[in-house]
Design a protein around this motif. Structure first.
Motif, PDB file in Angstrom:
ATOM      1  N   SER A   6      34.781  71.964 -57.558  1.00  0.00           N
ATOM      2  CA  SER A   6      34.850  70.953 -56.532  1.00  0.00           C
ATOM      3  C   SER A   6      35.993  69.995 -56.774  1.00  0.00           C
ATOM      4  O   SER A   6      36.508  69.860 -57.872  1.00  0.00           O
ATOM      5  CB  SER A   6      33.544  70.160 -56.471  1.00  0.00           C
ATOM      6  N   TYR A  15      30.628  68.131 -56.604  1.00  0.00           N
ATOM      7  CA  TYR A  15      29.683  69.216 -56.836  1.00  0.00           C
ATOM      8  C   TYR A  15      29.612  69.448 -58.341  1.00  0.00           C
ATOM      9  O   TYR A  15      30.621  69.544 -59.024  1.00  0.00           O
ATOM     10  CB  TYR A  15      30.179  70.471 -56.123  1.00  0.00           C
ATOM     11  N   MET A 125      34.001  75.013 -48.830  1.00  0.00           N
ATOM     12  CA  MET A 125      33.141  74.122 -48.049  1.00  0.00           C
ATOM     13  C   MET A 125      32.822  72.834 -48.796  1.00  0.00           C
ATOM     14  O   MET A 125      32.476  71.831 -48.175  1.00  0.00           O
ATOM     15  CB  MET A 125      31.848  74.846 -47.668  1.00  0.00           C
ATOM     16  N   HIS A 126      32.961  72.845 -50.112  1.00  0.00           N
ATOM     17  CA  HIS A 126      32.680  71.665 -50.927  1.00  0.00           C
ATOM     18  C   HIS A 126      33.938  70.902 -51.324  1.00  0.00           C
ATOM     19  O   HIS A 126      33.846  69.933 -52.083  1.00  0.00           O
ATOM     20  CB  HIS A 126      31.934  72.072 -52.204  1.00  0.00           C
ATOM     21  N   ASP A 151      32.277  81.300 -46.675  1.00  0.00           N
ATOM     22  CA  ASP A 151      31.634  79.989 -46.669  1.00  0.00           C
ATOM     23  C   ASP A 151      30.505  79.996 -45.654  1.00  0.00           C
ATOM     24  O   ASP A 151      30.381  80.922 -44.840  1.00  0.00           O
ATOM     25  CB  ASP A 151      32.649  78.888 -46.361  1.00  0.00           C
ATOM     26  N   TRP A 173      22.626  69.094 -44.902  1.00  0.00           N
ATOM     27  CA  TRP A 173      24.049  69.103 -44.571  1.00  0.00           C
ATOM     28  C   TRP A 173      24.593  67.680 -44.497  1.00  0.00           C
ATOM     29  O   TRP A 173      25.690  67.400 -44.999  1.00  0.00           O
ATOM     30  CB  TRP A 173      24.293  69.827 -43.248  1.00  0.00           C
ATOM     31  N   LEU A 176      24.669  66.139 -48.127  1.00  0.00           N
ATOM     32  CA  LEU A 176      25.736  66.667 -48.964  1.00  0.00           C
ATOM     33  C   LEU A 176      27.107  66.213 -48.469  1.00  0.00           C
ATOM     34  O   LEU A 176      28.025  65.982 -49.270  1.00  0.00           O
ATOM     35  CB  LEU A 176      25.675  68.196 -49.007  1.00  0.00           C
ATOM     36  N   ARG A 177      27.245  66.067 -47.166  1.00  0.00           N
ATOM     37  CA  ARG A 177      28.518  65.563 -46.632  1.00  0.00           C
ATOM     38  C   ARG A 177      28.774  64.139 -47.147  1.00  0.00           C
ATOM     39  O   ARG A 177      29.871  63.807 -47.598  1.00  0.00           O
ATOM     40  CB  ARG A 177      28.516  65.563 -45.111  1.00  0.00           C
ATOM     41  N   THR A 182      30.690  67.897 -48.644  1.00  0.00           N
ATOM     42  CA  THR A 182      30.478  69.239 -48.102  1.00  0.00           C
ATOM     43  C   THR A 182      30.635  69.221 -46.583  1.00  0.00           C
ATOM     44  O   THR A 182      30.087  68.354 -45.903  1.00  0.00           O
ATOM     45  CB  THR A 182      29.076  69.751 -48.470  1.00  0.00           C
TER      46      THR A 182
END
Length: 275
Positions: A6, A15, A125-126, A151, A173, A176-177, A182
């Motif tokens: 990450s 991450y 994606m991360h 991904d 989602w 994590l964003r 993410t």
């Protein structure tokens, strides 16, 4: 799947540090549950692209090394360089032909050489600066070689039935964003990014393994929610009872839902690079 690959997120989280810490008991098992769900799909695509004997391969964000080892043991490639920011799981399962490099691919020059296959799954994606990183990974592909990126794609929308599962996925989602940056909203544009990076014969596909009670993908999501619970609760979209209900839902015969899909895009570097 990466154990700790990450870069910096908008709020400074990473991450493998803010969430999904490799030193947390059972993190390798969580990664392996995802591998059980997706490895066959990944290997089928790599074989279809001709990956096999004589190939030198780079596996970015290699996690526990399941794809790296299968490339050696099943596809018979010449060698695999498995890269991750934390390589404890790779070192624990090293086999002949598997080279391990602890490095952060977001740093220029962190991975030396060029490879006939460059593969990264559930990594970009991360990461921030995804367009730059696609170009950087493309530069690691030898002439005639392929770049393969996978991904997640979120298949929920405003018409998705309200269930404990859909509530938990939305919270995950969003959490994590906010925590580590993410973002899967860009993933459908990945084929265009490969073309912009100078690759040819670009194509893509999406696979969605089934959510089955007690199955590896259901167990992966349940473990993922447990490890990202604080980030999920911080969104206000679920509470502890809601996460618990979602875990029970995954393990029940009532579960009727689509998992996030895996979009895999690939492109080939021309045999002779333009001067």
């Amino acid at each position: 799947m990466s154990a700790a690959e990450s870069g910096d997120a908008p709020h400074g989280g990473r991450y493998g540090e803010s969430v999904f810490r490799p030193e947390q008991a059972g993190e390798d098992e969580r990664i392996d549950f995802g591998a059980l769900a997706y490895d066959d799909i990944t290997m089928a695509r790599l074989r279809a692209l001709g990956v096999g004997p004589g190939w030198d391969c780079l596996d970015v964000g290699a996690g526990t090394g399941t794809v790296s080892r299968r490339l050696l043991e099943e596809a018979g490639v010449a060698s695999v360089l498995a890269v991750d920011r934390d390589v404890r799981f790779l070192e624990a399962r090293r086999i002949p032909g598997l080279r391990v490099l602890e490095a952060d691919v977001t740093a220029p020059g962190s991975v030396p050489g060029r490879f006939r296959l460059v593969h990264a799954r559930f990594v970009l994606m991360h990461l921030p600066e995804r367009e730059r990183l696609v170009c950087a990974l493309a530069e690691l592909v030898a002439p005639g070689g392929v770049l393969v990126l996978s991904d997640a794609v979120d298949l929920t929308n405003e018409r998705t039935p309200a269930t404990p599962y859909s509530a938990a996925m939305r919270a995950m989602w969003e959490g994590l964003r906010a925590t580590i940056g993410t973002d899967v909203s860009w993933v459908p544009s990945c084929p265009h990014l490969l073309r912009d990076a100078g690759l040819v014969s670009v194509a893509a596909e999406v696979h969605v393994p089934p959510l089955l009670p007690g199955g590896p993908l259901s167990r992966f999501w349940a473990d993922t929610w447990e490890r990202s619970r604080a980030a999920m609760l911080a969104t206000g979209l679920v509470d502890d009872a809601g996460v618990d209900a979602a875990v029970r839902y995954l393990g029940s015969d009532e579960c009727a839902a689509l998992s996030a899909g895996m979009l895999t895009a690939w492109g080939r570097r021309p045999e002779a690079d333009s001067p």
